[in-house]
Design an enzyme around this catalytic site. Structure first.
Site, PDB file in Angstrom:
ATOM      1  N   ASP A  32       0.847  -1.192   0.000  1.00 43.93           N
ATOM      2  CA  ASP A  32       0.000   0.000   0.000  1.00 43.93           C
ATOM      3  C   ASP A  32       0.880   1.238   0.000  1.00 43.93           C
ATOM      4  OD1 ASP A  32      -2.802  -0.946   0.240  1.00 43.93           O
ATOM      5  OD2 ASP A  32      -2.069  -1.876   2.087  1.00 43.93           O
ATOM      6  N   ASP A 170      -9.936  -6.248  -0.709  1.00 40.58           N
ATOM      7  CA  ASP A 170      -9.010  -5.755   0.314  1.00 40.58           C
ATOM      8  C   ASP A 170      -9.785  -5.010   1.390  1.00 40.58           C
ATOM      9  OD1 ASP A 170      -6.991  -4.607   1.800  1.00 40.58           O
ATOM     10  OD2 ASP A 170      -6.200  -3.372   0.176  1.00 40.58           O
ATOM     11  N   GLY A 189      -4.079  -8.049   6.036  1.00 36.21           N
ATOM     12  CA  GLY A 189      -2.933  -7.498   6.740  1.00 36.21           C
ATOM     13  C   GLY A 189      -2.895  -7.936   8.186  1.00 36.21           C
TER      14      GLY A 189
END
Length: 206
Positions: A32, A170, A189
């Site tokens: 990111d 995501d 994540g």
């Protein structure tokens, strides 16, 4: 079986996390990048990635949350990128940016935020390799999954038709929400990096 891309956006030790991820069977490392404008947070781990580039065995899946991706595309093209994704909400010539990515021999993607109508994707479907569906508001890690994303992904799948475009999702992805989404790739994540067993967490996402 879904592919898994792990984000280190909230990592407190980027280099160690990247090295540890390379010891797993994760498919991609999700990078990111934020400019402090398109999203509030400024985050550009290019230095860490360049310093480890020779040691990173995993391909990168790069997500630019920036207002002007041009210089970022050029910078990241030097790394081992499978995908570079920009946002369909940009006030830029998106086709030119997609062409720039392709010129570096990298697959290109478009990301769409939860509040954006999926019709924004339609003009670009013949020019992209991936659609990254944000199932949280971009820019902040650890958010809860937006459940309306499940139907949204189904609609995007129908819109794609027989085009060779992968769907990635995501935001708020864990072992439960991963099972709900009809995507080819899931990005996670906190669920992975916050676990005691990276390999097992990755396996549970597939």
């Amino acid at each position: 079986m879904k592919k898994v891309s792990v984000s280190f956006f909230n990592s407190t030790n980027i280099e160690d996390d990247l090295i540890n991820l390379c010891d797993t069977d994760v498919d991609y490392i999700h990078v990111d990048v934020g400019d402090g404008k398109f999203i509030e947070r400024k985050f550009n781990p290019i230095k860490e990635l360049k310093s480890l580039n020779g040691a990173l065995s995993k391909r990168l899946d790069v997500h630019f949350m920036v207002e002007d991706p041009t210089s970022y595309i050029e910078e990241y093209s030097e790394l081992n990128c499978e995908y570079i994704t920009i946002h369909c909400e940009l006030k830029k010539d998106i086709l030119s940016l997609l062409e720039l990515i392709k010129r570096y021999g990298i697959k290109c993607g478009l990301s769409i935020s939860p509040g954006t109508d999926i019709s924004f994707l339609e003009p670009f479907l013949d020019d992209i390799d991936m659609i990254l569906v944000m199932s949280v508001v971009p820019g902040k890690g650890g958010q809860s999954f937006i459940y309306s994303s499940v139907d949204r992904i189904k609609e995007i799948r129908r819109m794609i038709g027989d085009r060779n475009i992968v769907i990635s999702v995501d935001g708020g992805i864990n072992n439960e929400t991963s099972k709900l989404v009809d995507s080819d790739i899931v990005v996670s994540g906190s669920y992975v990096l916050g676990s005691d067993d990276l390999a097992r967490s990755i396996s549970l996402l597939r």
